[in-house]
Design a protein around this motif. Structure first.
Motif: not given
Length: 69
Positions: A29-33
């Motif tokens: 989520e944090l990596a937008e992946a």
């Protein structure tokens, strides 16, 4: 790249929560992946953690060499 975003996010999540409480879901989520990207690039949480540690060790070694007499 997705791999670099995952590495940066993992470093942040592992530092904040420790290995046990860090989740692949939060890292993704944090990596937008997506979670599958972690498995694609690293194999799993343990391998991602090892990659983060290895990169940090390499950076530390470079810093020591730059400041060595």
């Amino acid at each position: 790249s997705t791999r670099e975003r995952l590495m940066a996010a993992a470093q942040e999540v592992f530092a904040a929560h420790g290995y046990r409480d860090a989740t692949i879901k939060r890292i993704a989520e944090l990596a937008e992946a997506n979670i599958a990207a972690v498995h694609y690039h690293f194999g799993g949480k343990a391998e991602l953690c090892a990659a983060v540690i290895e990169r940090e060790l390499e950076l530390a070694q470079l810093a020591v060499r730059e400041h060595a007499p």
